[in-house]
Design a protein around this motif. Structure first.
Motif, mmCIF file in Angstrom:
data_model
loop_
_atom_site.group_PDB
_atom_site.id
_atom_site.type_symbol
_atom_site.label_atom_id
_atom_site.label_comp_id
_atom_site.label_asym_id
_atom_site.label_seq_id
_atom_site.Cartn_x
_atom_site.Cartn_y
_atom_site.Cartn_z
ATOM 1 N N ASP A 4 0.868 -1.168 0.000
ATOM 2 C CA ASP A 4 0.000 0.000 0.000
ATOM 3 C C ASP A 4 0.910 1.224 0.000
ATOM 4 O O ASP A 4 2.127 1.103 -0.205
ATOM 5 C CB ASP A 4 -0.979 -0.016 1.185
ATOM 6 C CG ASP A 4 -0.279 -0.092 2.534
ATOM 7 O OD1 ASP A 4 0.900 0.347 2.637
ATOM 8 O OD2 ASP A 4 -0.890 -0.572 3.500
ATOM 9 N N LEU A 5 0.344 2.403 0.239
ATOM 10 C CA LEU A 5 1.167 3.614 0.165
ATOM 11 C C LEU A 5 2.277 3.667 1.211
ATOM 12 O O LEU A 5 3.255 4.383 1.056
ATOM 13 C CB LEU A 5 0.274 4.849 0.300
ATOM 14 C CG LEU A 5 -0.353 5.349 -1.003
ATOM 15 C CD1 LEU A 5 -1.213 6.562 -0.737
ATOM 16 C CD2 LEU A 5 0.712 5.652 -2.047
ATOM 17 N N ARG A 6 2.132 2.904 2.282
ATOM 18 C CA ARG A 6 3.168 2.885 3.321
ATOM 19 C C ARG A 6 4.272 1.876 3.029
ATOM 20 O O ARG A 6 5.273 1.857 3.719
ATOM 21 C CB ARG A 6 2.533 2.590 4.672
ATOM 22 C CG ARG A 6 1.673 3.734 5.201
ATOM 23 C CD ARG A 6 1.059 3.404 6.543
ATOM 24 N NE ARG A 6 0.074 2.331 6.426
ATOM 25 C CZ ARG A 6 -0.611 1.833 7.443
ATOM 26 N NH1 ARG A 6 -0.411 2.299 8.661
ATOM 27 N NH2 ARG A 6 -1.501 0.875 7.252
ATOM 28 N N GLY A 7 4.069 1.049 2.016
ATOM 29 C CA GLY A 7 5.103 0.095 1.647
ATOM 30 C C GLY A 7 4.595 -1.328 1.639
ATOM 31 O O GLY A 7 3.403 -1.583 1.433
ATOM 32 N N GLN A 8 5.507 -2.265 1.862
ATOM 33 C CA GLN A 8 5.143 -3.677 1.840
ATOM 34 C C GLN A 8 4.315 -4.039 3.072
ATOM 35 O O GLN A 8 4.699 -3.730 4.193
ATOM 36 C CB GLN A 8 6.388 -4.557 1.801
ATOM 37 C CG GLN A 8 7.230 -4.396 0.544
ATOM 38 C CD GLN A 8 8.383 -5.370 0.501
ATOM 39 O OE1 GLN A 8 8.261 -6.488 0.031
ATOM 40 N NE2 GLN A 8 9.531 -4.933 1.012
ATOM 41 N N ARG A 9 3.194 -4.722 2.829
ATOM 42 C CA ARG A 9 2.385 -5.200 3.944
ATOM 43 C C ARG A 9 2.806 -6.607 4.368
ATOM 44 O O ARG A 9 2.790 -6.928 5.548
ATOM 45 C CB ARG A 9 0.901 -5.220 3.557
ATOM 46 C CG ARG A 9 0.285 -3.861 3.349
ATOM 47 C CD ARG A 9 -1.226 -3.925 3.483
ATOM 48 N NE ARG A 9 -1.814 -4.935 2.619
ATOM 49 C CZ ARG A 9 -2.303 -4.699 1.405
ATOM 50 N NH1 ARG A 9 -2.236 -3.471 0.917
ATOM 51 N NH2 ARG A 9 -2.835 -5.646 0.674
ATOM 52 N N ALA A 10 3.122 -7.440 3.397
ATOM 53 C CA ALA A 10 3.481 -8.824 3.694
ATOM 54 C C ALA A 10 4.897 -8.883 4.248
ATOM 55 O O ALA A 10 5.826 -8.299 3.684
ATOM 56 C CB ALA A 10 3.379 -9.678 2.440
ATOM 57 N N SER A 11 5.060 -9.573 5.369
ATOM 58 C CA SER A 11 6.375 -9.696 5.983
ATOM 59 C C SER A 11 6.580 -11.114 6.487
ATOM 60 O O SER A 11 5.677 -11.715 7.078
ATOM 61 C CB SER A 11 6.526 -8.713 7.144
ATOM 62 O OG SER A 11 7.735 -8.941 7.835
#
Length: 310
Positions: free
Chosen positions: A205-212
């Motif tokens: 999303d706009l904040r970056g990677q969600r999956a970690s």
């Protein structure tokens, strides 16, 4: 020894595959190479050209929605992609594999290790996704509404023709720039653009990677891990590799000072030397489900305010 390109049909869909078989294949495992978003197995061609030095079977597939594989309206999540890698290995007679993933392929490799631990002997993560939030603003923008229309205007047959003309007038691109341009050029195809946007929307999303994968890395502590990063990677920062290496002290991190996001393309000889050293210098994990269950049980804790009965 042979290097072949052919297609498999899995679940009614065509999956394009490049495979190297050594003349005398005495090893009971293979190496599988997984490309990144908007890429294809072609990104691994410099490595495939040097496969004789590895002395073992190597497979590189085009993920669904990429390269020469079909692009169905389907699930492009990490779990589905890891399952496709498993299916390719299964029908190819491979039961144990060192899984090497670049960028998105690194995230898929880690997901593969999580879903199919008994098949994953080693992990090689190259400029890998899934190890931190930070990512290029260009990739974050792909998750925005309207991204499909913008990409259709920016990357199409006309703009690609202009880019080829400009390169013809101004000289050839540098190796990694050419590789990145080829990746984004694939988005001129509507089906591949749809797959790209599906993946980007599910992972970022706009904040970056969600999956970690960070919270599950402890499950891979006994799996030999090689991290390879370009020091000047503009898409996924090398800090992700450094943090991961710190979390897993048994892993090895190699930072290529003159590389960006494609170290295996920038210096294929150096990459293959690292890969060969890693393969010959480590023992395969060969985990069982009982091993994973024991690790999970050791980490499990009862809810606050409750005591375990054992």
């Amino acid at each position: 020894m042979t290097l072949e390109t052919y297609s498999l049909v899995l679940h009614g869909q065509r999956v394009r595959l490049r495979e190297y078989r050594p003349a005398a294949d005495t090893c009971d495992e293979a190496v599988v190479l997984v490309h990144g978003i908007a890429g294809s197995a072609e990104t691994w061609q410099p490595v495939l050209d040097r496969c004789p030095a590895l002395g073992r079977r190597v497979l590189a597939l085009d993920l669904p929605g990429h390269g020469g594989s079909d692009a169905p309206r389907a699930d492009y999540g990490l779990g589905a992609m890891a399952s496709i890698v498993r299916d390719v290995l299964a029908v190819s007679g491979v039961r144990h594999a060192t899984v090497a993933g670049h960028s998105l392929g690194g995230g898929i490799a880690m997901q593969f290790a999580y879903q199919f631990p008994e098949m994953c002997d080693r992990l090689v993560l190259v400029g890998s996704a899934g190890l931190g939030t930070e990512v290029s603003p260009v990739l974050r923008a792909a998750s925005l509404p309207g991204a499909s229309a913008v990409l259709a205007l920016a990357v199409n047959r006309a703009t690609l023709a202009l880019a080829r003309l400009a390169r013809g007038l101004g000289g050839s691109l540098k190796t990694e720039t050419r590789e990145l341009a080829r990746h984004f050029g694939s988005l001129a195809d509507p089906a591949r653009r749809r797959a790209f946007l599906s993946i980007a929307g599910s992972l970022m999303d706009l904040r970056g990677q969600r999956a970690s994968a960070a919270e599950k890395l402890y499950l891979a502590e006994s799996v030999p891990l090689l991290l390879v990063w370009g020091a000047r990677d503009p898409l996924i920062p090398v800090a992700h590799g450094r943090r991961t290496a710190a979390l897993l002290p048994g892993s090895r991190l190699v930072v290529q000072e003159n590389a960006k996001h494609f170290p295996h393309v920038a210096d294929p000889d150096g990459f293959c030397l690292l890969l060969n050293e890693f393969l010959t210098g480590t023992e395969p994990a060969r985990l069982t489900l009982d091993d994973v269950a024991a690790r999970l049980a050791g980490d499990a804790k009862p809810p606050a305010g409750k005591l375990s009965s054992g």
